[in-house]
Design a protein around this motif. Structure first.
Motif, PDB file in Angstrom:
ATOM      1  N   ALA A  84     -35.080  64.899  -0.702  1.00 35.60           N
ATOM      2  CA  ALA A  84     -34.567  65.931  -1.609  1.00 35.60           C
ATOM      3  C   ALA A  84     -35.674  66.390  -2.552  1.00 35.60           C
ATOM      4  O   ALA A  84     -36.513  65.591  -2.965  1.00 35.60           O
ATOM      5  N   ASP A  85     -35.692  67.671  -2.860  1.00 36.79           N
ATOM      6  CA  ASP A  85     -36.728  68.220  -3.734  1.00 36.79           C
ATOM      7  C   ASP A  85     -36.349  68.089  -5.200  1.00 36.79           C
ATOM      8  O   ASP A  85     -37.181  67.872  -6.060  1.00 36.79           O
ATOM      9  N   MET A  86     -35.047  68.269  -5.447  1.00 38.19           N
ATOM     10  CA  MET A  86     -34.570  68.229  -6.829  1.00 38.19           C
ATOM     11  C   MET A  86     -33.307  67.394  -6.927  1.00 38.19           C
ATOM     12  O   MET A  86     -32.606  67.193  -5.935  1.00 38.19           O
ATOM     13  N   VAL A  87     -33.030  66.925  -8.120  1.00 32.55           N
ATOM     14  CA  VAL A  87     -31.833  66.106  -8.340  1.00 32.55           C
ATOM     15  C   VAL A  87     -31.124  66.561  -9.619  1.00 32.55           C
ATOM     16  O   VAL A  87     -31.732  67.153 -10.518  1.00 32.55           O
ATOM     17  N   GLN A  88     -29.841  66.233  -9.655  1.00 36.82           N
ATOM     18  CA  GLN A  88     -29.001  66.574 -10.795  1.00 36.82           C
ATOM     19  C   GLN A  88     -27.893  65.539 -10.826  1.00 36.82           C
ATOM     20  O   GLN A  88     -27.385  65.150  -9.774  1.00 36.82           O
TER      21      GLN A  88
ATOM     22  N   GLY B  57     -44.643  60.850  -9.218  1.00 38.14           N
ATOM     23  CA  GLY B  57     -44.430  59.992 -10.383  1.00 38.14           C
ATOM     24  C   GLY B  57     -43.110  60.313 -11.059  1.00 38.14           C
ATOM     25  O   GLY B  57     -42.053  60.264 -10.436  1.00 38.14           O
ATOM     26  N   ARG B  58     -43.204  60.658 -12.332  1.00 39.43           N
ATOM     27  CA  ARG B  58     -42.029  60.951 -13.134  1.00 39.43           C
ATOM     28  C   ARG B  58     -41.384  62.252 -12.648  1.00 39.43           C
ATOM     29  O   ARG B  58     -42.074  63.196 -12.268  1.00 39.43           O
ATOM     30  N   SER B  59     -40.042  62.293 -12.654  1.00 41.83           N
ATOM     31  CA  SER B  59     -39.410  63.560 -12.294  1.00 41.83           C
ATOM     32  C   SER B  59     -39.585  64.564 -13.435  1.00 41.83           C
ATOM     33  O   SER B  59     -39.579  64.194 -14.601  1.00 41.83           O
ATOM     34  N   VAL B  60     -39.758  65.813 -13.043  1.00 38.18           N
ATOM     35  CA  VAL B  60     -40.095  66.860 -14.013  1.00 38.18           C
ATOM     36  C   VAL B  60     -38.923  67.820 -14.171  1.00 38.18           C
ATOM     37  O   VAL B  60     -38.310  68.217 -13.173  1.00 38.18           O
ATOM     38  N   LEU B  61     -38.629  68.203 -15.406  1.00 40.34           N
ATOM     39  CA  LEU B  61     -37.551  69.147 -15.677  1.00 40.34           C
ATOM     40  C   LEU B  61     -37.815  70.473 -14.959  1.00 40.34           C
ATOM     41  O   LEU B  61     -38.886  71.064 -15.106  1.00 40.34           O
ATOM     42  N   ALA B  62     -36.834  70.917 -14.166  1.00 41.44           N
ATOM     43  CA  ALA B  62     -37.018  72.151 -13.396  1.00 41.44           C
ATOM     44  C   ALA B  62     -36.146  73.290 -13.923  1.00 41.44           C
ATOM     45  O   ALA B  62     -36.428  74.457 -13.698  1.00 41.44           O
ATOM     46  N   GLY B  63     -35.080  72.935 -14.584  1.00 38.80           N
ATOM     47  CA  GLY B  63     -34.177  73.963 -15.096  1.00 38.80           C
ATOM     48  C   GLY B  63     -32.840  73.367 -15.448  1.00 38.80           C
ATOM     49  O   GLY B  63     -32.700  72.147 -15.583  1.00 38.80           O
ATOM     50  N   PHE B  64     -31.841  74.244 -15.598  1.00 37.01           N
ATOM     51  CA  PHE B  64     -30.509  73.800 -16.006  1.00 37.01           C
ATOM     52  C   PHE B  64     -29.439  74.539 -15.205  1.00 37.01           C
ATOM     53  O   PHE B  64     -29.660  75.665 -14.752  1.00 37.01           O
TER      54      PHE B  64
END
Ligand code: C2E
Ligand code: CA
Ligand code: CA
Ligand code: CA
Length: 388
Positions: A365-369, A164-171
């Protein structure tokens, strides 16, 4: 650099005593120019170095004209009237000193002489401009490190792609320099200078401390989220003796879990044997390591499995390939599959559009930025995001 044009002729016709008197008179006239002239020294022969402080470029033109006139006005030496002129080489620098500066002034003087003398030449080759700029940046950077409030960290969020919604993973902590005169400076401009001058060492320490302190604040605002703080590290930092023990000290002092820190390093740093050892040591502390800008050197695909890293960050240049059509997308899919086969999650960087986000998702991809999700944020804006 100032060199007299017809001194030898004067010296030969009037004799050495007259010549010496003339040189002293020249220095006296240069010093008499009111304003910015701080020092006139004779280098030897009929060459002088004139140092001036606090000049703007426009004022330099005026000053050089004053010098030229001062030398052209005939000198009365032992009852004789001497007519001479000068070739003047000019360089502008924020930090006097350094061999490049002297060399450049000498070269500028030489071209003034070549052009017929009795003129000033401001040396402006791209080479010197670059050297002068580096001097300036370096000097200002020393001040900035002392002052302490000119460097700022921004925090760009990384999101985990889910069903669903992408979740904040870090910075990712990204450095900015609020220069008192030039305004906001990009790290692309000053990091290379910081590396060359080794100022990256104190600067990198400051970044690490600041980022971990902020990471701690994010963690406190959302304890269950397991937010990770990514920090960019330069090769020079990594190969510094005691890097890991220093790191362990900061982690301890800032009260963060080692696993909440992720060092971002680039592929080129892994070529030396030393770096791999340090990274292995860092990972033993529990710190994560990400390979940044992955894919700029394609050779690494083959040894992906052996890389001492936990996360792969795909460079945004991959997105350009994807724009070219389906074969580009197939390539990205393959690269991500390879990373996964090596057991490494993938961050797709530089996502700017919904289309690109869809591609990243499809490719696995697992994460995005990227700007599509959020630009680098101030600490306060980032904290608000953590709380929301
Ligand atoms: P990087 O590590 O690849 O950082 C990502 C860069 O991409 C950042 O540029 C970020 O602002 C930019 N970016 C993020 N999203 C997008 C997007 O959607 N589109 C585009 N076109 N760009 C995006 P930034 O902040 O200018 O940093 C440039 C580089 O400077 C960084 O590249 C990193 O290599 C270096 N850097 C930044 N901070 C530090 C630091 O504290 N230490 C060291 N050693 N290097 C740093
Ligand atoms: Ca001469
Ligand atoms: Ca990075
Ligand atoms: Ca990157």
């Amino acid at each position: 650099f100032l060199d007299l044009d017809r001194f030898k002729a004067v010296n030969d016709t009037l004799g050495h005593d007259a010549g010496d008197t003339l040189l002293i008179e020249v220095a006296a006239r240069l010093l008499a120019i009111s304003g910015p002239v701080h020092l006139v020294t004779r280098l030897g022969g009929d060459e002088f170095v004139v140092l001036c402080y606090g000049l703007r470029q426009e004022a330099v033109v005026h000053l050089v004209e004053q010098m030229r006139q001062a030398i052209m006005t005939p000198f009365e030496i032992m009852g004789r009237s001497c007519h001479i002129s000068a070739s003047i080489g000019i360089v502008l620098a924020k930090q006097a000193g350094g061999l490049n500066l002297v060399r450049a002034a000498d070269m500028a003087m030489y071209s003034a002489k070549q052009a017929g003398g009795n003129r000033g030449v401001m040396y402006e080759s791209a080479l010197f401009d670059k050297a002068a700029q580096q001097f300036a940046i370096e000097a200002d950077m020393r001040d900035a490190l002392r002052e302490g409030d000119q460097f700022v960290l921004l925090y760009q969020p990384l999101f985990r792609l889910g069903a669903g919604r992408s979740v904040l993973a870090g910075f990712e902590a990204l450095l900015r320099w609020r220069h008192p005169v030039r305004g906001w400076l990009s790290p692309a401009l000053f990091i290379p200078v910081a590396e060359e001058s080794e100022l990256i060492l104190p600067l990198g320490e400051w970044v690490m401390e600041q980022a971990l302190r902020q990471g701690r604040a994010f963690h406190a605002a959302s304890p269950g989220a397991g937010l990770v703080m990514n920090v960019n590290v330069s090769a020079l930092q990594l190969t510094q003796a005691g890097f890991c023990s220093g790191l362990a000290g900061v982690i301890e002092a800032e009260g963060l879990d080692a696993g909440q820190l992720c060092l971002e390093i680039t592929e080129s740093m892994l070529t030396g044997a030393g770096a791999s050892t340090v990274l292995a040591e860092a990972r033993e502390l529990g710190v994560q390591v990400a390979i940044d800008d992955f894919g700029i050197g394609y050779s690494s695909l083959s040894y992906l499995r052996r890389l001492p890293v936990d996360v792969v960050k795909l460079d945004r240049s991959f997105l350009e390939d994807v724009g070219g059509g389906s074969s580009g997308e197939a390539f990205v899919v393959a690269v991500i599959a390879l990373a996964h086969a090596a057991g490494k999650p993938v961050v797709f960087e530089g996502i700017e559009t919904q289309d690109q986000k869809d591609i990243a998702r499809r490719a696995g991809a697992d994460m995005v930025q990227g700007f599509f999700f959020a630009p680098p944020l101030s600490a306060n804006a980032a904290l608000e995001l953590v709380r929301s």
